[in-house]
Design a protein around this motif. Structure first.
Motif, mmCIF file in Angstrom:
data_model
loop_
_atom_site.group_PDB
_atom_site.id
_atom_site.type_symbol
_atom_site.label_atom_id
_atom_site.label_comp_id
_atom_site.label_asym_id
_atom_site.label_seq_id
_atom_site.Cartn_x
_atom_site.Cartn_y
_atom_site.Cartn_z
ATOM 1 N N UNK A 23 0.786 -1.107 -0.029
ATOM 2 C CA UNK A 23 0.019 0.002 -0.033
ATOM 3 C C UNK A 23 1.061 1.186 0.108
ATOM 4 N N UNK A 24 0.360 2.151 -0.673
ATOM 5 C CA UNK A 24 0.963 3.375 -0.973
ATOM 6 C C UNK A 24 -0.008 4.550 -0.989
ATOM 7 N N UNK A 25 -0.264 5.099 0.101
ATOM 8 C CA UNK A 25 -1.257 6.317 0.103
ATOM 9 C C UNK A 25 -1.257 7.257 -1.185
ATOM 10 N N UNK A 26 -2.272 7.272 -1.700
ATOM 11 C CA UNK A 26 -2.431 8.057 -2.920
ATOM 12 C C UNK A 26 -2.163 9.777 -2.875
ATOM 13 N N UNK A 27 -1.878 10.434 -3.732
ATOM 14 C CA UNK A 27 -1.703 11.866 -3.627
ATOM 15 C C UNK A 27 -3.372 12.374 -3.381
ATOM 16 N N UNK A 28 -3.068 13.307 -2.477
ATOM 17 C CA UNK A 28 -4.570 13.978 -1.954
ATOM 18 C C UNK A 28 -5.301 13.123 -0.978
ATOM 19 N N UNK A 29 -4.656 11.822 -0.585
ATOM 20 C CA UNK A 29 -5.384 10.995 0.494
ATOM 21 C C UNK A 29 -4.573 10.622 1.592
ATOM 22 N N UNK A 30 -5.170 10.666 2.834
ATOM 23 C CA UNK A 30 -4.737 9.864 3.989
ATOM 24 C C UNK A 30 -5.253 8.604 4.160
ATOM 25 N N UNK A 50 6.706 -6.072 9.369
ATOM 26 C CA UNK A 50 5.628 -5.164 8.944
ATOM 27 C C UNK A 50 6.545 -3.831 9.125
ATOM 28 N N UNK A 51 6.673 -3.171 8.033
ATOM 29 C CA UNK A 51 7.216 -1.818 7.729
ATOM 30 C C UNK A 51 6.534 -0.668 7.347
ATOM 31 N N UNK A 52 6.788 0.714 7.993
ATOM 32 C CA UNK A 52 6.267 1.923 7.585
ATOM 33 C C UNK A 52 7.621 2.672 6.738
ATOM 34 N N UNK A 53 7.142 3.229 5.440
ATOM 35 C CA UNK A 53 8.122 3.921 4.800
ATOM 36 C C UNK A 53 7.689 5.331 4.498
ATOM 37 N N UNK A 54 8.471 6.413 4.832
ATOM 38 C CA UNK A 54 8.311 7.725 4.391
ATOM 39 C C UNK A 54 9.427 8.139 3.502
ATOM 40 N N UNK A 55 9.254 8.867 2.455
ATOM 41 C CA UNK A 55 10.250 9.100 1.499
ATOM 42 C C UNK A 55 10.029 10.937 1.738
ATOM 43 N N UNK A 56 11.167 11.366 2.281
ATOM 44 C CA UNK A 56 11.053 13.021 2.588
ATOM 45 C C UNK A 56 12.489 13.479 2.234
ATOM 46 N N UNK A 82 -3.787 -0.620 17.374
ATOM 47 C CA UNK A 82 -4.436 0.566 16.966
ATOM 48 C C UNK A 82 -4.596 1.130 15.724
ATOM 49 N N UNK A 83 -4.948 2.220 15.375
ATOM 50 C CA UNK A 83 -5.000 2.902 14.005
ATOM 51 C C UNK A 83 -3.794 3.273 13.801
ATOM 52 N N UNK A 84 -3.475 3.339 12.492
ATOM 53 C CA UNK A 84 -2.111 3.737 11.885
ATOM 54 C C UNK A 84 -2.434 4.867 10.866
ATOM 55 N N UNK A 85 -2.274 6.041 10.724
ATOM 56 C CA UNK A 85 -2.139 7.193 9.598
ATOM 57 C C UNK A 85 -1.137 7.084 8.733
ATOM 58 N N UNK A 86 -1.480 6.952 7.480
ATOM 59 C CA UNK A 86 -0.403 6.842 6.454
ATOM 60 C C UNK A 86 -0.446 8.255 5.498
ATOM 61 N N UNK A 87 0.362 9.125 5.331
ATOM 62 C CA UNK A 87 0.249 10.296 4.527
ATOM 63 C C UNK A 87 0.389 10.071 3.324
ATOM 64 N N UNK A 88 -0.114 11.013 2.542
ATOM 65 C CA UNK A 88 0.249 10.930 0.826
ATOM 66 C C UNK A 88 1.688 10.578 0.734
ATOM 67 N N UNK A 89 1.858 9.224 -0.086
ATOM 68 C CA UNK A 89 3.089 9.034 -0.549
ATOM 69 C C UNK A 89 3.850 7.970 0.450
ATOM 70 N N UNK A 90 3.393 8.001 1.405
ATOM 71 C CA UNK A 90 3.924 6.853 2.594
ATOM 72 C C UNK A 90 3.312 5.407 1.982
ATOM 73 N N UNK A 91 4.262 4.364 2.596
ATOM 74 C CA UNK A 91 3.914 3.178 1.955
ATOM 75 C C UNK A 91 3.982 2.102 3.309
ATOM 76 N N UNK A 92 3.566 1.000 3.070
ATOM 77 C CA UNK A 92 3.479 -0.202 4.063
ATOM 78 C C UNK A 92 3.876 -1.354 3.184
ATOM 79 N N UNK A 93 4.995 -2.075 3.938
ATOM 80 C CA UNK A 93 5.394 -3.190 3.248
ATOM 81 C C UNK A 93 5.448 -4.511 4.290
ATOM 82 N N UNK A 94 5.642 -5.541 3.954
ATOM 83 C CA UNK A 94 5.553 -6.752 4.869
ATOM 84 C C UNK A 94 6.379 -7.932 3.970
#
Length: 114
Positions: A23-30, A50-56, A82-94
């Motif tokens: 999963x990668x959060x699409x542009x304009x969406x959280x 299970x990893x969270x990735x942010x490109x900045x 709990x819940x996890x917020x993924x900002x636009x462009x951030x991704x999840x991998x497994x």
């Protein structure tokens, strides 16, 4: 054409032994991860990461949410408490320790940032 404000998405896959972005959060969406779990269908204990990735600023920052979590045979483990917020462009991998016995399921609510 109107843009969808809220979109529910479900992801399922067999976890492989190489890291896979599911999963990668699409542009304009959280994205809000509501559920992420792995079921071990095998007869031996296997592990999952299970990893969270942010490109900045041209840099990839990968943060493990769970690392080498042992899942006993014929058992299921929740990857989030709990819940996890993924900002636009951030991704999840497994990735897992077995290529056939681990099944992954995740539910994500995408909410428009507009």
């Amino acid at each position: 054409m109107a843009i969808a404000v809220n979109v529910f998405r479900t992801f399922t896959q067999t976890v492989g032994t190489a890291s896979s972005v599911f999963y990668t959060a699409p542009s304009g969406y959280t994205g809000v991860v509501l559920l992420s779990q792995v079921t071990n269908l095998g007869s031996q204990t296997h592990t999952v990461t299970f990893n969270y990735k942010r490109t900045a600023n041209g840099s990839n920052l990968e943060t493990p949410i769970v690392k080498d979590l042992a899942i006993p045979a014929s058992d299921t483990a929740s990857l989030l408490s709990g819940k996890l917020v993924i900002e636009s462009g951030d991704s999840l991998s497994i990735l897992g320790s077995d290529a056939t016995d681990l099944n992954f399921l995740s539910s994500i609510l995408e909410t428009s940032n507009l």
